[in-house]
Design a protein around this motif. Structure first.
Motif, mmCIF file in Angstrom:
data_model
loop_
_atom_site.group_PDB
_atom_site.id
_atom_site.type_symbol
_atom_site.label_atom_id
_atom_site.label_comp_id
_atom_site.label_asym_id
_atom_site.label_seq_id
_atom_site.Cartn_x
_atom_site.Cartn_y
_atom_site.Cartn_z
ATOM 1 N N LEU A 89 74.880 -9.332 -9.161
ATOM 2 C CA LEU A 89 74.036 -10.472 -9.513
ATOM 3 C C LEU A 89 72.664 -10.010 -10.011
ATOM 4 C CD1 LEU A 89 73.715 -13.542 -9.599
ATOM 5 C CD2 LEU A 89 72.888 -13.418 -7.241
ATOM 6 N N SER A 90 72.048 -9.060 -9.296
ATOM 7 C CA SER A 90 70.726 -8.607 -9.721
ATOM 8 C C SER A 90 70.785 -7.838 -11.038
ATOM 9 C CB SER A 90 70.061 -7.769 -8.629
ATOM 10 O OG SER A 90 70.798 -6.611 -8.358
ATOM 11 N N LEU A 91 71.878 -7.114 -11.293
ATOM 12 C CA LEU A 91 72.034 -6.480 -12.605
ATOM 13 C C LEU A 91 72.191 -7.520 -13.696
ATOM 14 C CD1 LEU A 91 74.352 -3.432 -11.844
ATOM 15 C CD2 LEU A 91 71.972 -3.374 -12.592
ATOM 16 N N GLY A 92 72.960 -8.568 -13.411
ATOM 17 C CA GLY A 92 73.113 -9.649 -14.390
ATOM 18 C C GLY A 92 71.792 -10.336 -14.710
ATOM 19 N N PRO A 152 73.905 -12.330 -20.370
ATOM 20 C CA PRO A 152 73.665 -13.755 -20.629
ATOM 21 C C PRO A 152 72.904 -14.437 -19.481
ATOM 22 C CG PRO A 152 75.995 -13.342 -20.198
ATOM 23 C CD PRO A 152 75.319 -12.024 -20.260
ATOM 24 N N LEU A 153 72.818 -13.802 -18.324
ATOM 25 C CA LEU A 153 72.091 -14.358 -17.178
ATOM 26 C C LEU A 153 70.657 -13.843 -17.092
ATOM 27 C CD1 LEU A 153 74.825 -13.847 -14.423
ATOM 28 C CD2 LEU A 153 74.352 -15.924 -15.718
ATOM 29 N N PHE A 154 70.231 -13.020 -18.058
ATOM 30 C CA PHE A 154 68.942 -12.334 -17.986
ATOM 31 C C PHE A 154 67.789 -13.290 -17.688
ATOM 32 C CE2 PHE A 154 65.043 -10.825 -20.083
ATOM 33 C CZ PHE A 154 64.837 -9.673 -19.340
ATOM 34 N N VAL A 155 66.971 -12.894 -16.703
ATOM 35 C CA VAL A 155 65.759 -13.633 -16.360
ATOM 36 C C VAL A 155 64.543 -12.731 -16.527
ATOM 37 C CG1 VAL A 155 64.516 -14.807 -14.493
ATOM 38 C CG2 VAL A 155 66.976 -15.125 -14.728
ATOM 39 N N LYS A 169 62.442 -7.349 -13.702
ATOM 40 C CA LYS A 169 61.989 -7.120 -12.328
ATOM 41 C C LYS A 169 63.120 -7.284 -11.314
ATOM 42 C CE LYS A 169 57.234 -8.150 -13.296
ATOM 43 N NZ LYS A 169 56.056 -8.920 -12.988
ATOM 44 N N TRP A 170 64.206 -7.928 -11.700
ATOM 45 C CA TRP A 170 65.366 -8.052 -10.810
ATOM 46 C C TRP A 170 65.990 -6.701 -10.512
ATOM 47 C CZ3 TRP A 170 66.966 -11.721 -7.676
ATOM 48 C CH2 TRP A 170 66.505 -13.016 -7.871
ATOM 49 N N LEU A 171 65.745 -5.715 -11.363
ATOM 50 C CA LEU A 171 66.287 -4.374 -11.132
ATOM 51 C C LEU A 171 65.683 -3.742 -9.882
ATOM 52 C CD1 LEU A 171 66.496 -3.079 -14.800
ATOM 53 C CD2 LEU A 171 68.319 -4.030 -13.377
#
Length: 73
Positions: free
Chosen positions: A17-20, A27-30, A33-35
């Motif tokens: 999920l965090s990679l997405g 397509p889920l990129f926010v 920083k989620w990395l």
């Protein structure tokens, strides 16, 4: 399902999920920083393998999940 399998499932879901959410081509990129969350989960798995301390294991056991039983001869 035992605690050890649940921990692996939780870690796998959180990493995917965090990679997405963190990889620009997704397509889920926010935000990239989620990395950092991916790195946190990976580091937590690493330290729990060395120290045998896992906060999620404590939480799951308090919620009633069963630990894996080792069969001895």
């Amino acid at each position: 399902m035992n605690v050890e399998r649940m921990i692996r499932i939780f870690a796998g879901v959180f990493i995917l999920l965090s990679l997405g959410l963190g990889v620009a081509g997704s397509p889920l990129f926010v935000s990239a920083k989620w990395l950092w969350f991916t790195a946190f989960v990976g580091f937590n798995l690493f330290q729990s393998g060395i120290t045998r301390f896992c906060p999620l294991e404590i939480i799951l056991k308090r919620l009633g999940a069963k630990s894996c039983q080792v069969i001895q001869k």
